[in-house]
Design a protein around this motif. Structure first.
Motif, PDB file in Angstrom:
ATOM      1  N   SER A  59       0.823  -1.206   0.000  1.00 51.85           N
ATOM      2  CA  SER A  59       0.000   0.000   0.000  1.00 51.85           C
ATOM      3  C   SER A  59       0.859   1.259   0.000  1.00 51.85           C
ATOM      4  O   SER A  59       1.694   1.447   0.881  1.00 51.85           O
ATOM      5  CB  SER A  59      -0.912  -0.008   1.237  1.00 51.85           C
ATOM      6  OG  SER A  59      -1.730   1.132   1.285  1.00 51.85           O
ATOM      7  N   SER A  60       0.642   2.104  -0.998  1.00 53.71           N
ATOM      8  CA  SER A  60       1.311   3.398  -1.042  1.00 53.71           C
ATOM      9  C   SER A  60       0.424   4.415  -0.336  1.00 53.71           C
ATOM     10  O   SER A  60      -0.661   4.733  -0.815  1.00 53.71           O
ATOM     11  CB  SER A  60       1.546   3.810  -2.500  1.00 53.71           C
ATOM     12  OG  SER A  60       2.103   5.103  -2.568  1.00 53.71           O
ATOM     13  N   VAL A  61       0.874   4.879   0.814  1.00 59.29           N
ATOM     14  CA  VAL A  61       0.079   5.800   1.628  1.00 59.29           C
ATOM     15  C   VAL A  61       0.649   7.199   1.495  1.00 59.29           C
ATOM     16  O   VAL A  61       1.808   7.446   1.841  1.00 59.29           O
ATOM     17  CB  VAL A  61       0.074   5.364   3.115  1.00 59.29           C
ATOM     18  CG1 VAL A  61      -0.740   6.337   3.954  1.00 59.29           C
ATOM     19  CG2 VAL A  61      -0.486   3.957   3.240  1.00 59.29           C
ATOM     20  N   GLY A  62      -0.158   8.109   0.979  1.00 55.98           N
ATOM     21  CA  GLY A  62       0.303   9.474   0.767  1.00 55.98           C
ATOM     22  C   GLY A  62      -0.567  10.468   1.498  1.00 55.98           C
ATOM     23  O   GLY A  62      -0.426  10.656   2.701  1.00 55.98           O
ATOM     24  N   PHE A  63      -1.529  11.082   0.783  1.00 55.65           N
ATOM     25  CA  PHE A  63      -2.370  12.106   1.382  1.00 55.65           C
ATOM     26  C   PHE A  63      -3.792  12.039   0.844  1.00 55.65           C
ATOM     27  O   PHE A  63      -4.053  11.373  -0.149  1.00 55.65           O
ATOM     28  CB  PHE A  63      -1.753  13.495   1.164  1.00 55.65           C
ATOM     29  CG  PHE A  63      -0.816  13.857   2.279  1.00 55.65           C
ATOM     30  CD1 PHE A  63      -1.213  14.711   3.281  1.00 55.65           C
ATOM     31  CD2 PHE A  63       0.438  13.290   2.354  1.00 55.65           C
ATOM     32  CE1 PHE A  63      -0.370  15.008   4.333  1.00 55.65           C
ATOM     33  CE2 PHE A  63       1.299  13.582   3.396  1.00 55.65           C
ATOM     34  CZ  PHE A  63       0.890  14.459   4.396  1.00 55.65           C
ATOM     35  N   ASN A  71      -3.630  10.765  11.782  1.00 54.57           N
ATOM     36  CA  ASN A  71      -3.280  10.756  13.208  1.00 54.57           C
ATOM     37  C   ASN A  71      -1.884  10.222  13.472  1.00 54.57           C
ATOM     38  O   ASN A  71      -1.575   9.803  14.584  1.00 54.57           O
ATOM     39  CB  ASN A  71      -4.305   9.923  13.979  1.00 54.57           C
ATOM     40  CG  ASN A  71      -5.719  10.412  13.772  1.00 54.57           C
ATOM     41  OD1 ASN A  71      -6.011  11.580  14.020  1.00 54.57           O
ATOM     42  ND2 ASN A  71      -6.594   9.545  13.298  1.00 54.57           N
ATOM     43  N   GLY A  72      -1.020  10.243  12.433  1.00 55.80           N
ATOM     44  CA  GLY A  72       0.338   9.752  12.607  1.00 55.80           C
ATOM     45  C   GLY A  72       0.484   8.305  12.173  1.00 55.80           C
ATOM     46  O   GLY A  72      -0.494   7.550  12.115  1.00 55.80           O
ATOM     47  N   THR A  73       1.717   7.903  11.900  1.00 52.63           N
ATOM     48  CA  THR A  73       1.969   6.570  11.352  1.00 52.63           C
ATOM     49  C   THR A  73       1.797   5.445  12.376  1.00 52.63           C
ATOM     50  O   THR A  73       1.825   4.273  12.005  1.00 52.63           O
ATOM     51  CB  THR A  73       3.388   6.494  10.774  1.00 52.63           C
ATOM     52  OG1 THR A  73       4.328   6.893  11.766  1.00 52.63           O
ATOM     53  CG2 THR A  73       3.535   7.403   9.570  1.00 52.63           C
ATOM     54  N   ASP A  74       1.608   5.784  13.634  1.00 55.91           N
ATOM     55  CA  ASP A  74       1.348   4.745  14.633  1.00 55.91           C
ATOM     56  C   ASP A  74      -0.134   4.383  14.679  1.00 55.91           C
ATOM     57  O   ASP A  74      -0.535   3.469  15.396  1.00 55.91           O
ATOM     58  CB  ASP A  74       1.826   5.191  16.009  1.00 55.91           C
ATOM     59  CG  ASP A  74       1.166   6.469  16.492  1.00 55.91           C
ATOM     60  OD1 ASP A  74       0.768   7.293  15.636  1.00 55.91           O
ATOM     61  OD2 ASP A  74       1.056   6.658  17.720  1.00 55.91           O
ATOM     62  N   LYS A  75      -0.956   5.093  13.901  1.00 54.53           N
ATOM     63  CA  LYS A  75      -2.386   4.806  13.798  1.00 54.53           C
ATOM     64  C   LYS A  75      -2.679   4.279  12.394  1.00 54.53           C
ATOM     65  O   LYS A  75      -1.846   4.346  11.490  1.00 54.53           O
ATOM     66  CB  LYS A  75      -3.213   6.070  14.057  1.00 54.53           C
ATOM     67  CG  LYS A  75      -2.910   6.776  15.373  1.00 54.53           C
ATOM     68  CD  LYS A  75      -3.307   5.922  16.568  1.00 54.53           C
ATOM     69  CE  LYS A  75      -3.075   6.698  17.871  1.00 54.53           C
ATOM     70  NZ  LYS A  75      -3.426   5.889  19.058  1.00 54.53           N
ATOM     71  N   ASP A  76      -3.883   3.749  12.203  1.00 58.05           N
ATOM     72  CA  ASP A  76      -4.244   3.205  10.895  1.00 58.05           C
ATOM     73  C   ASP A  76      -4.382   4.314   9.856  1.00 58.05           C
ATOM     74  O   ASP A  76      -4.855   5.410  10.163  1.00 58.05           O
ATOM     75  CB  ASP A  76      -5.572   2.450  10.979  1.00 58.05           C
ATOM     76  CG  ASP A  76      -5.461   1.154  11.770  1.00 58.05           C
ATOM     77  OD1 ASP A  76      -4.338   0.618  11.857  1.00 58.05           O
ATOM     78  OD2 ASP A  76      -6.492   0.695  12.290  1.00 58.05           O
ATOM     79  N   PRO A  77      -4.002   4.035   8.598  1.00 59.38           N
ATOM     80  CA  PRO A  77      -4.215   5.010   7.526  1.00 59.38           C
ATOM     81  C   PRO A  77      -5.703   5.119   7.211  1.00 59.38           C
ATOM     82  O   PRO A  77      -6.489   4.205   7.503  1.00 59.38           O
ATOM     83  CB  PRO A  77      -3.433   4.428   6.357  1.00 59.38           C
ATOM     84  CG  PRO A  77      -3.456   2.946   6.589  1.00 59.38           C
ATOM     85  CD  PRO A  77      -3.387   2.789   8.087  1.00 59.38           C
ATOM     86  N   GLU A  78      -6.084   6.236   6.603  1.00 59.46           N
ATOM     87  CA  GLU A  78      -7.470   6.442   6.188  1.00 59.46           C
ATOM     88  C   GLU A  78      -7.484   7.026   4.789  1.00 59.46           C
ATOM     89  O   GLU A  78      -6.471   7.481   4.271  1.00 59.46           O
ATOM     90  CB  GLU A  78      -8.196   7.362   7.177  1.00 59.46           C
ATOM     91  CG  GLU A  78      -8.199   6.818   8.599  1.00 59.46           C
ATOM     92  CD  GLU A  78      -9.235   7.480   9.486  1.00 59.46           C
ATOM     93  OE1 GLU A  78     -10.348   7.749   9.006  1.00 59.46           O
ATOM     94  OE2 GLU A  78      -8.913   7.741  10.657  1.00 59.46           O
ATOM     95  N   GLY A  79      -8.653   7.011   4.169  1.00 59.11           N
ATOM     96  CA  GLY A  79      -8.789   7.564   2.827  1.00 59.11           C
ATOM     97  C   GLY A  79      -9.687   6.706   1.956  1.00 59.11           C
ATOM     98  O   GLY A  79     -10.108   5.607   2.336  1.00 59.11           O
ATOM     99  N   GLN A  80      -9.985   7.230   0.780  1.00 61.26           N
ATOM    100  CA  GLN A  80     -10.854   6.524  -0.162  1.00 61.26           C
ATOM    101  C   GLN A  80     -10.334   5.129  -0.492  1.00 61.26           C
ATOM    102  O   GLN A  80     -11.071   4.142  -0.450  1.00 61.26           O
ATOM    103  CB  GLN A  80     -10.962   7.349  -1.444  1.00 61.26           C
ATOM    104  CG  GLN A  80     -11.578   6.617  -2.617  1.00 61.26           C
ATOM    105  CD  GLN A  80     -11.284   7.332  -3.916  1.00 61.26           C
ATOM    106  OE1 GLN A  80     -12.077   8.144  -4.353  1.00 61.26           O
ATOM    107  NE2 GLN A  80     -10.150   7.036  -4.531  1.00 61.26           N
TER     108      GLN A  80
END
Length: 300
Positions: A59-63, A71-80
């Motif tokens: 997974s490429s996590v950007g913005f 909420n920072g990289t210690d939390k789960d990513p979010e987005g569409q």
């Protein structure tokens, strides 16, 4: 130092995933929570996958709105992209083992078997279809943005790359944007104009910093990412409109046995309304598709 707001990783390089100052909090709606396993669709998965109950996702996590860490990289990513992938996994009755990876490394890693599926707003192109299978879930594509107040392009929509002649364009490594700009670099000479210069960045954050500092004149990146960025006052950017639409999909190694199951799962989400809720949550309804496809031809 990170810029105020970075771009999504959609067809572009990833950022370091941290939430910069001024990045908006994720919307609170949770359309994925009510998604349940559909046994007839789960049965399309290979027996060994059903038994393991997990899929490895590069997974490429950007913005926002694609994928980011509010909420920072210690939390789960979010987005569409996160919501759609999680909803598909629920339909299929499996868990996702999500591994952060830089955008340009994911597609090669699919071929080596490191991941079962890749996400990162990967645009479907004829070149990628030679080695990658895709299951589509949105329609996004290529666009441009400039610094707010910059008059070099006089706020004109980019419809022809000749408009960029003499300018410096920033974009992400290993992207459809870099490929397009490289392939079409001769258009300026044909028009009797000074060529444009392309600067490639491994991180979207670095691309935006370069724009803000005047080291590049224009950013070429995803339509949804640039539109979202321009809607945030802190970014100080202006979106110059759509240049070229592309289908976007989950990526798999060529010949993967997972594609039919993923296609059926996406179509189930479209049918039951979850898909619409996810796109409404992230403000991307203009990118909705009517049905998922496996390996559609590139839009010309």
């Amino acid at each position: 130092m990170l810029p105020l707001l970075a771009l999504t990783a959609c067809g572009s390089g990833d950022t370091d995933g941290t939430a910069p100052a001024g990045a908006q909090a994720a919307p609170k709606d949770d359309p994925v929570a009510d998604v349940r396993t559909v046994d007839s669709i789960a049965a399309l998965l290979p027996a060994d996958v059903r038994k393991a109950g997990t899929l490895r996702v590069g997974s490429s996590v950007g913005f926002p709105p694609g994928a980011y860490y509010p909420n920072g990289t210690d939390k789960d990513p979010e987005g569409q992209d996160i919501d759609i992938a999680d909803a598909v996994a629920r339909v299929l009755g499996v868990k996702l083992q999500r591994q952060d990876a830089s955008f340009e490394t994911i597609l090669p890693a699919l071929g080596s078997g490191k991941y079962d599926v890749g996400t990162g707003n990967f645009g479907v192109t004829a070149e990628r279809l030679k080695t990658i299978d895709f299951v589509t879930y949105i329609n996004d594509g290529q666009g441009f943005a400039v610094r707010k107040g910059d008059t070099k392009l006089d706020k004109k929509k980019i419809t022809d790359l000749v408009q960029l002649c003499g300018l410096t364009i920033g974009t992400g490594a290993g992207t459809t944007f870099e490929a397009t700009l490289t392939a079409e670099k001769g258009v300026c000479a044909k028009a009797g104009k000074k060529p444009y210069d392309v600067k490639v960045y491994a991180e979207n954050a670095a691309t935006l910093t370069a724009l803000q500092q005047g080291r590049i004149d224009v950013i070429m990146s995803t339509i949804n990412g640039l539109r979202h960025q321009a809607s945030q006052p802190a970014s100080q950017t202006e979106f110059l409109g759509e240049f070229h639409r592309l289908d976007v999909g989950f990526a798999f190694k060529k010949g993967s046995p997972l594609t039919k199951a993923f296609q059926a799962a996406v179509n189930e989400l479209i049918k039951n309304g979850t898909y619409t809720r996810i796109l409404e949550k992230w403000g991307t309804t203009a990118s909705a598709i009517d049905a998922s496809e496996i390996n559609p031809r590139e839009h010309l």
